[in-house]
Scaffold this active site. Structure first.
Site, PDB file in Angstrom:
ATOM      1  CG  ASP A 136      -1.438   5.612   0.752  1.00 13.56           C
ATOM      2  OD1 ASP A 136      -0.843   5.627   1.849  1.00 13.56           O
ATOM      3  OD2 ASP A 136      -2.613   5.254   0.625  1.00 13.56           O
ATOM      4  CG  ASN A 189      -1.732   1.299   1.299  1.00 15.28           C
ATOM      5  OD1 ASN A 189      -2.654   1.501   0.532  1.00 15.28           O
ATOM      6  ND2 ASN A 189      -1.363   2.180   2.222  1.00 15.28           N
ATOM      7  CG  ASP A 217       0.253  -3.610   5.982  1.00 12.88           C
ATOM      8  OD1 ASP A 217      -0.220  -3.894   7.092  1.00 12.88           O
ATOM      9  OD2 ASP A 217       0.576  -2.449   5.653  1.00 12.88           O
ATOM     10  CD  GLU A 260      -4.084  -4.946   8.181  1.00 15.11           C
ATOM     11  OE1 GLU A 260      -4.007  -4.590   9.371  1.00 15.11           O
ATOM     12  OE2 GLU A 260      -3.390  -4.443   7.277  1.00 15.11           O
ATOM     13  CG  HIS A 286      -6.520   1.393   3.614  1.00 19.51           C
ATOM     14  ND1 HIS A 286      -7.649   2.171   3.760  1.00 19.51           N
ATOM     15  CD2 HIS A 286      -6.428   0.637   4.735  1.00 19.51           C
ATOM     16  CE1 HIS A 286      -8.207   1.912   4.946  1.00 19.51           C
ATOM     17  NE2 HIS A 286      -7.488   0.990   5.551  1.00 19.51           N
TER      18      HIS A 286
END
Length: 530
Positions: A210, A139, A241, A278, A245
């Protein structure tokens, strides 16, 4: 521009207490003792996995920091515990202790050892039938990654579009504008660069900008990184992970598509690659991810188990789990339900139950008898404690009394898990009633039971709020499981359609079957077979 849409359980028997995972599980019955399954039937990824924070696990060179060689030296412990895989938190170079702000996706942090050390670990783990899953942090990178350092100082850098930028006067960086279901306009996610008129997007904090997956070059970088660890190093898969997002909340379909594409690329080099994601959310939100990430952590059940233990009411647990399974199965019938009690981002389960050993044992019994492919957070099996901040839920593992513990790490001073609060592994191994041996017995039982490893779930109404009751069945093996999650005794009348379940497979705290009634003392478990 990436992401943003503008403007929008006592135990089976004394023998089993110390049984290795390769020995057959036993049934205690009226006619004596017989084998449940002579051979181990669980097969990863449906088996039990173990999460390790390398920095806290075992220090081989006495510099205070856990390392790969130390972890390799403890593979026999993991094998005896009965786990079939390890998930390793990030090991790549990074300026932080947690290493989620990666600066080199192809390396190993020198504090942990070398790439050759890690390849040796993978080889030794595989010798023992233990698969290796590593944390892959896609991410975001760290601000010290060469990509970001070049991008931040040079607007014309080839890496500029690897990240997400907006002018400092853009309304989005000032908290203005509306984005349905998205908080990308939140000012805390936008971070300044000294001497620049532009800000970069970093969802978690300024040290972790990001990455921009609207950029095809960045998507290819992610594929290259994954293939390297699978092909060159030999790992078996990845824990992804912050999988939710990759794109912002208003672009969930783009998230789903990204992970499907990533999985397809990984399967080109390893057809059976394991990907566990996740996604902190309820089952309805999580379910669509199962196409690209066939294994996902079941946070919702971890919250439900903790709530049941705190309130002493377990009657809805199986019903809730059954509904979650239905959500996932509708999207991907082959999904892997990665169940947990806690992990490196949550207060430890032992602290959440205020150090109550009965509740800790009950938590283990629920985790290992309900459906799913359980993960055990390192130290959970010995009752380690810990509450946030994060460093204190990642404290050093306790192998032996301090005078004999040449493996204990010292990188952080523990506040929760000390010898005053946690019995070391060496001590618990000698105590047949210890939490560690409770875990070993339950894992051993599960590993030799098709019903507990693969079985369907049928909730049973026990007419008692304290009791979680359900049937697990697979290939002719059927088990009736009852847990009293409260501190008061409970009595349950066996339903007429389950009267054939009379053989005692597993019992704790004196739980027993008497003339059609199941007598469940406080925090006890009884498992019956036909």
């Amino acid at each position: 521009m990436k992401k943003l849409k503008l403007p929008h359980l006592l135990v089976l028997s004394a023998l089993l207490m110390t049984a290795a995972c390769t020995s057959p599980a036993k049934i205690q019955s009226d006619s004596g003792t017989q084998a449940l399954q002579e051979a181990k039937v669980s097969e990863w990824p449906r088996g039990v996995s173990y999460e390790i924070f390398v920095q806290s696990f075992c220090d081989s060179d006495n510099n205070g920091i856990g390392d790969i060689k130390g972890m390799t030296s403890k593979l026999d412990y993991l094998n005896e515990l009965g786990v079939e895989a390890v998930w390793l938190m990030p090991m790549s170079p990074s300026p932080s202790y947690h290493k989620y702000d990666v600066t080199d996706y192809y390396g190993v942090h020198p504090d942990y050892g070398t790439m050759e050390d890690f390849k040796e670990f993978v080889k030794e783990a595989h010798k023992r039938g233990i698969n290796v899953v590593i944390d892959l942090v896609l991410n975001h990178s760290g601000v010290d990654h060469p990509w970001f350092k070049d991008a931040a100082k040079n607007p014309n850098s080839p890496y500029r579009d690897y990240y997400v930028w907006a002018h400092k006067d853009d309304p989005i960086t000032k908290g203005e504008g509306k984005f349905t279901g998205d908080d990308s306009h939140n000012t805390k996610h936008w971070h300044s660069v000294e001497g620049s008129d532009y800000k970069y997007y970093g969802y978690f904090w300024g040290g972790m900008p990001d990455l921009n997956y609207d950029n095809p070059k960045m998507r290819q970088e992610a594929v290259n990184i994954g293939k390297f660890w699978l092909e060159e190093v030999g790992v078996d898969g990845f824990r992804l992970d912050a999988a939710r997002h990759i794109f912002t909340d208003d672009r969930q379909e783009d998230n789903h598509k990204f992970w499907e594409e990533f999985r397809s690329e990984m399967q080109k080099v390893k057809p059976d690659v394991y990907l566990v994601g996740e996604v902190w959310a309820d089952a309805k939100t999580v379910a669509p991810y199962t196409k690209g990430l066939p294994a996902l952590f079941n946070f919702e059940m971890s919250w439900a188990i903790l709530k049941a233990l705190k309130e002493g009411e377990g009657d809805s647990l199986a019903i809730k789990h059954d509904k979650i399974i239905d959500f996932y199965s509708d999207v991907n019938p082959d999904f892997v339900d990665a169940t947990i009690l806690s992990n490196h981002d949550q207060n430890r389960i032992m602290s959440e139950v205020n150090g109550d050993m009965n509740k800790a044992k009950m938590a283990a019994a629920l985790l290992l008898t309900l459906p799913g492919s359980p993960y055990i957070y390192y130290g959970e099996e010995i009752g380690m404690q810990g509450k946030k901040p994060d460093e204190l839920i990642r404290e050093p593992f306790i192998w032996d009394v301090k005078s004999k513990d040449d493996c204990r790490t010292t990188w952080v001073k523990p506040e929760y898990s000390t010898e005053q609060t946690v019995a070391p592994v060496a001590v618990q191994e000698e105590n047949k009633n210890s939490l560690l041996n409770h875990y070993k017995t339950l894992i051993n039982l599960r590993n030799h039971s098709k019903a507990l490893t693969y079985g369907d779930l049928e909730p049973v109404n026990a007419a008692n709020k304290a009791v979680s009751a359900f049937v697990r069945s697979k290939d002719g093996e059927s088990l009736f499981v009852l847990h009293n999650v409260s501190g008061m005794p409970a009595s349950v009348k066996v339903p007429r359609n389950l009267e054939g379940y009379k053989g005692v497979v597993f019992q704790t705290n004196g739980a027993e079957l008497k003339k059609g009634q199941v007598m469940l003392p406080a925090y006890s478990t009884l498992i019956l077979k036909k």
